[in-house]
Design a protein around this motif. Structure first.
Motif, PDB file in Angstrom:
ATOM      1  N   ASP A  84       0.830  -1.204   0.000  1.00  0.00           N
ATOM      2  CA  ASP A  84       0.000   0.000   0.000  1.00  0.00           C
ATOM      3  C   ASP A  84       0.868   1.260   0.000  1.00  0.00           C
ATOM      4  OD1 ASP A  84      -2.355  -1.371  -0.086  1.00  0.00           O
ATOM      5  OD2 ASP A  84      -2.709  -1.311   2.074  1.00  0.00           O
ATOM      6  N   ARG A  88       1.064   4.422  -2.681  1.00  0.00           N
ATOM      7  CA  ARG A  88       0.871   5.821  -2.287  1.00  0.00           C
ATOM      8  C   ARG A  88       2.016   6.722  -2.726  1.00  0.00           C
ATOM      9  NH1 ARG A  88      -0.748   3.458   2.687  1.00  0.00           N
ATOM     10  NH2 ARG A  88       1.272   3.900   3.625  1.00  0.00           N
TER      11      ARG A  88
ATOM     12  N   LYS B 113      11.397   4.080  19.155  1.00  0.00           N
ATOM     13  CA  LYS B 113      12.039   5.394  19.117  1.00  0.00           C
ATOM     14  C   LYS B 113      11.278   6.372  18.220  1.00  0.00           C
ATOM     15  CE  LYS B 113      15.948   3.261  18.211  1.00  0.00           C
ATOM     16  NZ  LYS B 113      17.340   2.978  17.864  1.00  0.00           N
ATOM     17  N   TYR B 114      11.371   7.650  18.585  1.00  0.00           N
ATOM     18  CA  TYR B 114      10.786   8.746  17.807  1.00  0.00           C
ATOM     19  C   TYR B 114       9.302   8.466  17.536  1.00  0.00           C
ATOM     20  CZ  TYR B 114      15.719   9.776  17.511  1.00  0.00           C
ATOM     21  OH  TYR B 114      17.019  10.029  17.857  1.00  0.00           O
ATOM     22  N   GLU B 115       8.860   8.504  16.261  1.00  0.00           N
ATOM     23  CA  GLU B 115       7.432   8.361  15.978  1.00  0.00           C
ATOM     24  C   GLU B 115       6.966   6.910  16.099  1.00  0.00           C
ATOM     25  OE1 GLU B 115       9.409  10.403  14.054  1.00  0.00           O
ATOM     26  OE2 GLU B 115       8.579  12.089  15.173  1.00  0.00           O
ATOM     27  N   SER B 116       7.883   6.001  16.318  1.00  0.00           N
ATOM     28  CA  SER B 116       7.501   4.590  16.340  1.00  0.00           C
ATOM     29  C   SER B 116       7.043   4.097  17.705  1.00  0.00           C
ATOM     30  CB  SER B 116       8.681   3.725  15.882  1.00  0.00           C
ATOM     31  OG  SER B 116       8.996   4.024  14.558  1.00  0.00           O
ATOM     32  N   LYS B 170      -2.352   0.283  13.053  1.00  0.00           N
ATOM     33  CA  LYS B 170      -1.051   0.862  12.735  1.00  0.00           C
ATOM     34  C   LYS B 170      -1.225   2.370  12.652  1.00  0.00           C
ATOM     35  CE  LYS B 170      -1.872   0.128   7.823  1.00  0.00           C
ATOM     36  NZ  LYS B 170      -1.468  -0.471   6.566  1.00  0.00           N
ATOM     37  N   ASP B 171      -0.170   3.087  12.975  1.00  0.00           N
ATOM     38  CA  ASP B 171      -0.124   4.540  12.796  1.00  0.00           C
ATOM     39  C   ASP B 171      -1.262   5.300  13.469  1.00  0.00           C
ATOM     40  OD1 ASP B 171       2.280   4.863  11.146  1.00  0.00           O
ATOM     41  OD2 ASP B 171       1.188   3.571   9.780  1.00  0.00           O
ATOM     42  N   PRO B 191      -5.847  -2.304   9.008  1.00  0.00           N
ATOM     43  CA  PRO B 191      -4.946  -3.140   8.209  1.00  0.00           C
ATOM     44  C   PRO B 191      -5.319  -3.231   6.733  1.00  0.00           C
ATOM     45  CG  PRO B 191      -5.487  -4.220  10.274  1.00  0.00           C
ATOM     46  CD  PRO B 191      -6.348  -2.998  10.202  1.00  0.00           C
ATOM     47  N   ASP B 192      -6.609  -3.176   6.408  1.00  0.00           N
ATOM     48  CA  ASP B 192      -6.981  -3.394   5.011  1.00  0.00           C
ATOM     49  C   ASP B 192      -7.166  -2.097   4.224  1.00  0.00           C
ATOM     50  OD1 ASP B 192      -9.051  -2.814   6.672  1.00  0.00           O
ATOM     51  OD2 ASP B 192     -10.505  -4.161   5.749  1.00  0.00           O
ATOM     52  N   TRP B 193      -7.037  -0.964   4.864  1.00  0.00           N
ATOM     53  CA  TRP B 193      -7.173   0.297   4.135  1.00  0.00           C
ATOM     54  C   TRP B 193      -5.862   0.636   3.429  1.00  0.00           C
ATOM     55  CZ3 TRP B 193     -11.050   4.474   4.258  1.00  0.00           C
ATOM     56  CH2 TRP B 193     -12.304   3.995   4.650  1.00  0.00           C
ATOM     57  N   ARG B 194      -5.975   1.428   2.367  1.00  0.00           N
ATOM     58  CA  ARG B 194      -4.802   1.726   1.537  1.00  0.00           C
ATOM     59  C   ARG B 194      -4.025   2.929   2.026  1.00  0.00           C
ATOM     60  NH1 ARG B 194      -6.231   3.063  -4.014  1.00  0.00           N
ATOM     61  NH2 ARG B 194      -4.220   2.262  -4.670  1.00  0.00           N
ATOM     62  N   THR B 195      -4.469   3.536   3.099  1.00  0.00           N
ATOM     63  CA  THR B 195      -3.785   4.719   3.605  1.00  0.00           C
ATOM     64  C   THR B 195      -3.197   4.424   4.979  1.00  0.00           C
ATOM     65  OG1 THR B 195      -4.049   7.073   4.095  1.00  0.00           O
ATOM     66  CG2 THR B 195      -5.893   5.625   4.681  1.00  0.00           C
ATOM     67  N   ARG B 196      -2.168   5.182   5.310  1.00  0.00           N
ATOM     68  CA  ARG B 196      -1.514   4.969   6.604  1.00  0.00           C
ATOM     69  C   ARG B 196      -2.440   5.363   7.744  1.00  0.00           C
ATOM     70  NH1 ARG B 196       3.394   7.358   9.141  1.00  0.00           N
ATOM     71  NH2 ARG B 196       2.594   9.357   8.438  1.00  0.00           N
ATOM     72  N   VAL B 229      -3.938   7.246  -4.395  1.00  0.00           N
ATOM     73  CA  VAL B 229      -4.438   7.224  -3.025  1.00  0.00           C
ATOM     74  C   VAL B 229      -4.411   8.658  -2.489  1.00  0.00           C
ATOM     75  CG1 VAL B 229      -4.187   6.203  -0.745  1.00  0.00           C
ATOM     76  CG2 VAL B 229      -3.391   4.964  -2.759  1.00  0.00           C
ATOM     77  N   ILE B 327       8.216  19.489   8.809  1.00  0.00           N
ATOM     78  CA  ILE B 327       8.758  18.144   8.970  1.00  0.00           C
ATOM     79  C   ILE B 327      10.289  18.147   8.988  1.00  0.00           C
ATOM     80  CG2 ILE B 327       8.993  15.898   7.812  1.00  0.00           C
ATOM     81  CD1 ILE B 327       6.299  16.088   8.892  1.00  0.00           C
TER      82      ILE B 327
END
Lengths: 180, 481
Positions: A84, A88, B113-116, B170-171, B191-196, B229, B327
């Motif tokens: 995915d 993107r 760590k960081y954003e994770s 996730k995310d 999990p099944d969506w195409r975006t984060r 997307v 960023i």
């Protein structure tokens, strides 16, 4: 023997033909294929423009390759996580917003960068074309490549990855990811 | 003549010297401030901080502060209260006396760590306002790293009790929770969506028994779709059943979109994630430049605008303040800033003004770390709502804006905290390696009903509690201290 000598001469000539023309490594792709730099064809978007190339000769003849760095666009720890993410980020949508993946992607590596590549069918100007999207990570940054053409997607992918492994391209990729 | 030249040379040298000083923060140097004053601080155990939420809890004021993950150098800072190394999570601090904040508890988050890692986001609702909850409870909704949302009972903030966990995600990121209805707009990656990141809407009116309502996102992000997307979600803000609107912000620093959604249609409309069903509750979108994202979309509806007071129509305006997120370090991208959109005619939203810190006012591109906006206060308490906004601007600290005329927002104060030994470096790649600088990285900001301003640092400098002074205080209508 004479044919081999001709090939060697051709390889030397291509290798010395200057910026934008690159010999491909041996494999299923004929040695005569090389990439010639063209103008970046897409309008301005959120990322700085990248570089564009057209394959001349060999199994990728006529294919077009677009590459650029996307700094600050990647999970710093996880890298390119799944297909995915390739959908993107790999700039396939610059070619056409209408594309569909033909199969699950695969893990690829270019130099020190890891990531994924995935193949697509494009609905573009009424003609069917194949494309491959590649997304590679270096820490929090991405390097992406999209190659499209009428030829075999596997041959285009191989030719593109071999090209990205050349010293000239690796040097440029490093500089682009450094923001230079 | 020679004397004049010497004087001029000395002036140039002096000016150069002060300029260099302004470009680099040094430990021991005082904070830089205008019309804002430091009241109290807490080092937050040297943890990188994201969302602060200040909650009036009984007769106390409690700050709940989310954290990013640890750093390469210190993945799990030691909690001096336990003596143990703990992955960053949530800091809980009694700020009843803002001059002497009292650290109550560190609730560890996800390893990483960081954003994770960490537990970046936090919202708090009283059980007595949630329709089906324990009226004696106080509920804290937080993310757990990137993989889950959790609800804790923090009625005793020293001893939080886990109530619910929604995992397998996730995310996870910047969620919104309506305390009067319990409807929660949880930012996650299903999990099944195409975006984060997209929205998972839950009824959390009884936090012990979450009820899923639907998944939501932009058409093209749903499972099974093909083609391009659309930009991923960053976070929504709802006006609840009274306003009946949800303002979704997509994108962080690129390709931003403000999406205006009919809340009732969103909650009661067809729920299957098809492109048509995702379009159904949408009223309109305001696409932004590819250069900018929409980190925060803060609605301020029915604002009287003094300039339009004599006009036959349009005396009040519905405004959404959009804040981008910077960023990259050292200005490695287009400027991320603050935008004001007039959404009075909802189907024709229009950008009307913008605000950024002038770079030259502090040579911020050379100071190190990020320069640009990140987030705003999100409290709708009357003390500042529709009058002032506070913007976290990374190495330019926090900025106080007079927004009473949103067509002409005006900076009326700022505060850039001093760095400390705990302030972490920020690096950029250079040929053959990297170059690092140390600068404040004011990441997020929130206000409380009393008018105190809470800013937290992404580079581990901690929490600074501020108050307005001078002209800025007058803009808010606050009494002289």
């Amino acid at each position: 023997m004479r044919r081999a000598a001709t090939l060697v001469v051709a390889v030397i000539a291509l290798g010395a033909s200057g910026v934008g023309a690159y010999q491909l490594a041996p494999s299923s792709v004929p040695l005569s294929a090389h990439w010639r730099e063209t103008a970046w064809p897409f309008p301005r978007d959120g990322w700085p423009a990248g570089r564009a190339f057209r394959c001349e000769g060999g199994g990728c003849d006529g294919a077009e390759l677009y590459v650029r760095a996307k700094r600050g666009f990647c999970n710093c720890e996880r890298g390119v996580a799944d297909d995915d993410e390739v959908d993107r980020v790999a700039d396939i949508d610059l070619i056409t917003p209408r594309f569909s993946a033909t199969a699950p992607g695969e893990v690829v590596r270019v130099g020190e960068m890891h990531g994924r590549a995935r193949r697509y069918d494009l609905a573009h100007d009424g003609a069917s074309r194949a494309a491959v999207g590649v997304a590679l990570s270096r820490r929090c940054d991405l390097f992406v490549a999209a190659v499209q053409g009428r030829g075999d997607a596997g041959a285009m992918q191989h030719a593109a990855l071999v090209f990205l492994e050349t010293r000239e391209m690796k040097t440029w990729v490093t500089a682009a990811l450094d923001g230079n | 003549m020679f004397r004049c030249v010497l004087t001029a040379a000395a002036f140039v040298l002096f000016a150069g010297g002060t300029s260099v000083h302004a470009q680099k923060q040094t430990i021991g140097a005082p904070p830089e401030a205008s019309n804002m004053k430091l009241v109290g601080t807490n080092d937050l155990q040297g943890r990188s901080a994201y969302q602060p939420t200040i909650h009036h809890q009984g007769d106390r004021w409690i700050a709940y502060i989310g954290h990013h993950g640890g750093t390469d150098d210190v993945p799990d800072p030691v909690n001096p209260m336990t003596g143990k190394a703990e992955p960053n999570g949530t800091s809980i601090i009694d700020v009843t006396d803002p001059a002497h904040p009292k650290y109550l508890r560190h609730l560890p988050g996800q390893e990483g760590k960081y954003e994770s890692g960490g537990a970046q986001m936090v919202r708090v609702c009283d059980g007595k306002t949630l329709p089906k909850a324990d009226p004696n409870a106080v509920y804290m909704l937080r993310t757990f790293g990137s993989e889950a949302h959790e609800i804790w009972n923090v009625a005793d903030p020293v001893n939080p009790v886990l109530i619910t966990r929604l995992g397998g995600l996730k995310d996870t990121h910047k969620s919104w929770w309506e305390c009067d209805t319990g409807i929660a707009y949880l930012v996650s990656g299903a999990p099944d969506w195409r975006t984060r990141r997209m929205t998972q809407i839950y009824d959390l009116s009884d936090p012990a028994h979450p009820q899923k309502i639907r998944d939501f996102g932009l058409p093209g992000q749903e499972p099974g779709s093909t083609g391009a997307v659309p930009t991923e979600l960053h976070g929504p803000i709802s006006t609840g059943p009274n306003g009946n609107r949800v303002y979704f912000g997509y994108g962080t620093n690129k390709g931003g979109i403000l999406q205006i959604v009919d809340r009732e249609k969103l909650l009661t409309g067809p729920k299957e994630p098809t492109a048509d069903n995702l379009r159904f509750p949408e009223i309109s979108r305001l696409p932004m430049s590819a250069f900018n994202g929409a980190h925060t979309t803060f609605p301020m509806l029915d604002m009287p605008v003094a300039e339009f007071a004599e006009d036959k129509d349009g005396k009040t305006r519905d405004i959404v303040m959009i804040v981008d997120e910077a960023i990259l370090n050292e200005c490695g991208e287009a400027r991320q800033m603050v935008w004001f959109a007039d959404v009075t005619t909802e189907t024709r939203p229009m950008m009307i003004s913008s605000y950024t810190v002038p770079e030259a006012s502090g040579h911020f591109c050379q100071r190190g770390g990020r320069f640009g906006s990140h987030s705003s206060n999100e409290s709708m308490a009357p003390v500042y709502y529709k009058k002032m906004a506070f913007i976290a601007f990374f190495n330019a600290g926090v900025r106080a804006l007079d927004i009473r005329d949103p067509y002409h927002p005006k900076e009326v104060g700022y505060f850039i905290p001093a760095i400390t030994q705990a302030t972490d470096k920020r690096c950029i790649p250079v040929e053959g390696g990297e170059r690092c600088k140390v600068a404040i990285q004011t990441n997020n900001v929130e206000t409380d009903d009393r008018g105190y301003i809470y800013i937290v640092d992404r580079a581990n400098t901690g929490l600074h509690i501020l108050e307005l002074t001078g002209a800025a205080r007058a803009v808010a209508g606050l009494p002289k201290p």
